[in-house]
Design a protein around this motif. Sequence first.
Motif, mmCIF file in Angstrom:
data_model
loop_
_atom_site.group_PDB
_atom_site.id
_atom_site.type_symbol
_atom_site.label_atom_id
_atom_site.label_comp_id
_atom_site.label_asym_id
_atom_site.label_seq_id
_atom_site.Cartn_x
_atom_site.Cartn_y
_atom_site.Cartn_z
ATOM 1 N N ARG A 126 0.835 -1.204 0.000
ATOM 2 C CA ARG A 126 0.000 0.000 0.000
ATOM 3 C C ARG A 126 0.870 1.254 0.000
ATOM 4 N NH1 ARG A 126 -5.437 -1.191 1.525
ATOM 5 N NH2 ARG A 126 -5.828 -3.190 0.512
ATOM 6 N N LYS A 127 0.512 2.205 -0.856
ATOM 7 C CA LYS A 127 1.263 3.450 -1.034
ATOM 8 C C LYS A 127 1.457 4.208 0.274
ATOM 9 C CE LYS A 127 0.717 7.949 -3.331
ATOM 10 N NZ LYS A 127 0.464 8.802 -2.180
ATOM 11 N N HIS A 128 0.398 4.350 1.061
ATOM 12 C CA HIS A 128 0.493 5.162 2.276
ATOM 13 C C HIS A 128 1.471 4.562 3.286
ATOM 14 C CE1 HIS A 128 -2.589 2.190 3.206
ATOM 15 N NE2 HIS A 128 -2.472 2.465 4.478
ATOM 16 N N ILE A 129 1.556 3.251 3.339
ATOM 17 C CA ILE A 129 2.476 2.602 4.275
ATOM 18 C C ILE A 129 3.914 2.737 3.767
ATOM 19 C CG2 ILE A 129 3.177 0.385 5.273
ATOM 20 C CD1 ILE A 129 0.165 -0.278 5.461
ATOM 21 N N ARG A 130 4.119 2.461 2.480
ATOM 22 C CA ARG A 130 5.472 2.592 1.917
ATOM 23 C C ARG A 130 6.008 4.013 2.100
ATOM 24 N NH1 ARG A 130 3.072 0.422 -2.713
ATOM 25 N NH2 ARG A 130 3.583 2.371 -3.766
ATOM 26 N N GLU A 131 5.182 5.016 1.772
ATOM 27 C CA GLU A 131 5.625 6.408 1.872
ATOM 28 C C GLU A 131 5.866 6.827 3.315
ATOM 29 O OE1 GLU A 131 3.007 9.112 -0.126
ATOM 30 O OE2 GLU A 131 3.635 8.422 -2.103
ATOM 31 N N SER A 132 4.990 6.425 4.210
ATOM 32 C CA SER A 132 5.134 6.807 5.614
ATOM 33 C C SER A 132 6.426 6.246 6.200
ATOM 34 C CB SER A 132 3.925 6.315 6.408
ATOM 35 O OG SER A 132 3.958 6.795 7.714
ATOM 36 N N VAL A 133 6.733 4.999 5.866
ATOM 37 C CA VAL A 133 7.969 4.376 6.355
ATOM 38 C C VAL A 133 9.189 5.039 5.702
ATOM 39 C CG1 VAL A 133 9.332 2.242 6.354
ATOM 40 C CG2 VAL A 133 6.896 2.172 6.938
ATOM 41 N N ALA A 134 9.144 5.231 4.396
ATOM 42 C CA ALA A 134 10.292 5.776 3.672
ATOM 43 C C ALA A 134 10.565 7.237 4.019
ATOM 44 C CB ALA A 134 10.070 5.642 2.165
ATOM 45 N N GLU A 135 9.495 8.017 4.172
ATOM 46 C CA GLU A 135 9.671 9.454 4.376
ATOM 47 C C GLU A 135 9.546 9.873 5.841
ATOM 48 O OE1 GLU A 135 7.015 11.391 1.659
ATOM 49 O OE2 GLU A 135 7.734 10.182 -0.029
ATOM 50 N N GLY A 136 9.096 8.960 6.697
ATOM 51 C CA GLY A 136 8.984 9.257 8.116
ATOM 52 C C GLY A 136 7.950 10.313 8.460
ATOM 53 N N ARG A 137 6.861 10.351 7.686
ATOM 54 C CA ARG A 137 5.830 11.363 7.924
ATOM 55 C C ARG A 137 4.449 10.822 7.558
ATOM 56 N NH1 ARG A 137 3.987 13.340 3.236
ATOM 57 N NH2 ARG A 137 5.257 13.074 1.386
ATOM 58 N N PHE A 138 3.446 11.620 7.870
ATOM 59 C CA PHE A 138 2.065 11.318 7.518
ATOM 60 C C PHE A 138 1.958 11.126 6.010
ATOM 61 C CE2 PHE A 138 -2.113 13.072 6.183
ATOM 62 C CZ PHE A 138 -2.953 12.200 6.840
ATOM 63 N N SER A 139 1.174 10.140 5.611
ATOM 64 C CA SER A 139 0.987 9.888 4.189
ATOM 65 C C SER A 139 -0.456 9.497 3.910
ATOM 66 C CB SER A 139 1.921 8.760 3.731
ATOM 67 O OG SER A 139 1.702 8.476 2.357
ATOM 68 N N ALA A 140 -0.982 10.053 2.839
ATOM 69 C CA ALA A 140 -2.309 9.672 2.364
ATOM 70 C C ALA A 140 -2.123 8.650 1.258
ATOM 71 C CB ALA A 140 -3.055 10.885 1.829
ATOM 72 N N GLY A 141 -2.907 7.603 1.313
ATOM 73 C CA GLY A 141 -2.797 6.565 0.299
ATOM 74 C C GLY A 141 -3.658 6.845 -0.902
ATOM 75 N N GLU A 142 -3.831 5.830 -1.696
ATOM 76 C CA GLU A 142 -4.677 5.902 -2.876
ATOM 77 C C GLU A 142 -6.010 5.248 -2.565
ATOM 78 O OE1 GLU A 142 -1.230 5.447 -6.240
ATOM 79 O OE2 GLU A 142 -1.941 3.635 -5.258
ATOM 80 N N PHE A 143 -7.030 5.632 -3.302
ATOM 81 C CA PHE A 143 -8.337 5.001 -3.161
ATOM 82 C C PHE A 143 -8.162 3.503 -3.368
ATOM 83 C CE2 PHE A 143 -12.144 3.306 -5.157
ATOM 84 C CZ PHE A 143 -13.113 3.689 -4.248
ATOM 85 N N VAL A 144 -8.663 2.719 -2.414
ATOM 86 C CA VAL A 144 -8.536 1.262 -2.483
ATOM 87 C C VAL A 144 -9.853 0.604 -2.090
ATOM 88 C CG1 VAL A 144 -6.066 1.226 -1.936
ATOM 89 C CG2 VAL A 144 -7.735 1.062 -0.093
ATOM 90 N N PHE A 145 -9.937 -0.662 -2.392
ATOM 91 C CA PHE A 145 -10.999 -1.483 -1.830
ATOM 92 C C PHE A 145 -10.340 -2.188 -0.650
ATOM 93 C CE2 PHE A 145 -12.623 -0.700 -6.036
ATOM 94 C CZ PHE A 145 -13.940 -0.383 -5.760
ATOM 95 N N ALA A 146 -10.831 -1.889 0.518
ATOM 96 C CA ALA A 146 -10.184 -2.299 1.762
ATOM 97 C C ALA A 146 -10.099 -3.812 1.901
ATOM 98 C CB ALA A 146 -10.934 -1.708 2.954
#
Length: 166
Positions: A126-146
């Motif tokens: 998931r984009k929001h998890i990858r970005e949050s870990v890589a950048e060390g900040r809050f991240s909004a993901g992409e529209f997904v089907f949960a």
Amino acid sequence: MRLPTLSIRHALTLTTLVALLPALGIIIATGVEHGHALEEAVRVEAARQVEAVATIQEQRVDTVLRMLETIATLPGVRAMEPRATEEVLAAVLARNPEFLNLTMTDTEGIVLASPGLPAGTDLGGRKHIRESVAEGRFSAGEFVFAELGGVPAFPFSVPIRDEDGA
């Protein structure tokens, strides 16, 4: 050369039509102008509504950010204790029904604690998890089907820092 003669009836009909042409032109021009004015009014109203929805969305994102950052500062969460974290997440989720789920993962995106997902579920793609870990900040993901129920969702993520800030 002699002009053809018209009967009185035909002459009156022709005169009436010629007299009505300017009025008909004014009616048509006014209708077209009114149509353009209505189109512009619709454009302005649509832009106003889009701006209002965007403002509401920004406020919701800010609320989510504050909530996630607050959760991330709790001692049991900071210590990455699954049981304590799951209790906190379940309590927050119960009081906020607008949220589908709250989940704590490791840096690889593997679920450690979640009221709705089993431990070990892989959310690492998931984009929001990858970005949050890589950048060390809050991240909004992409529209997904949960993962939870397959319903549409817009996920967010914040990193959890330990006592040393890592």
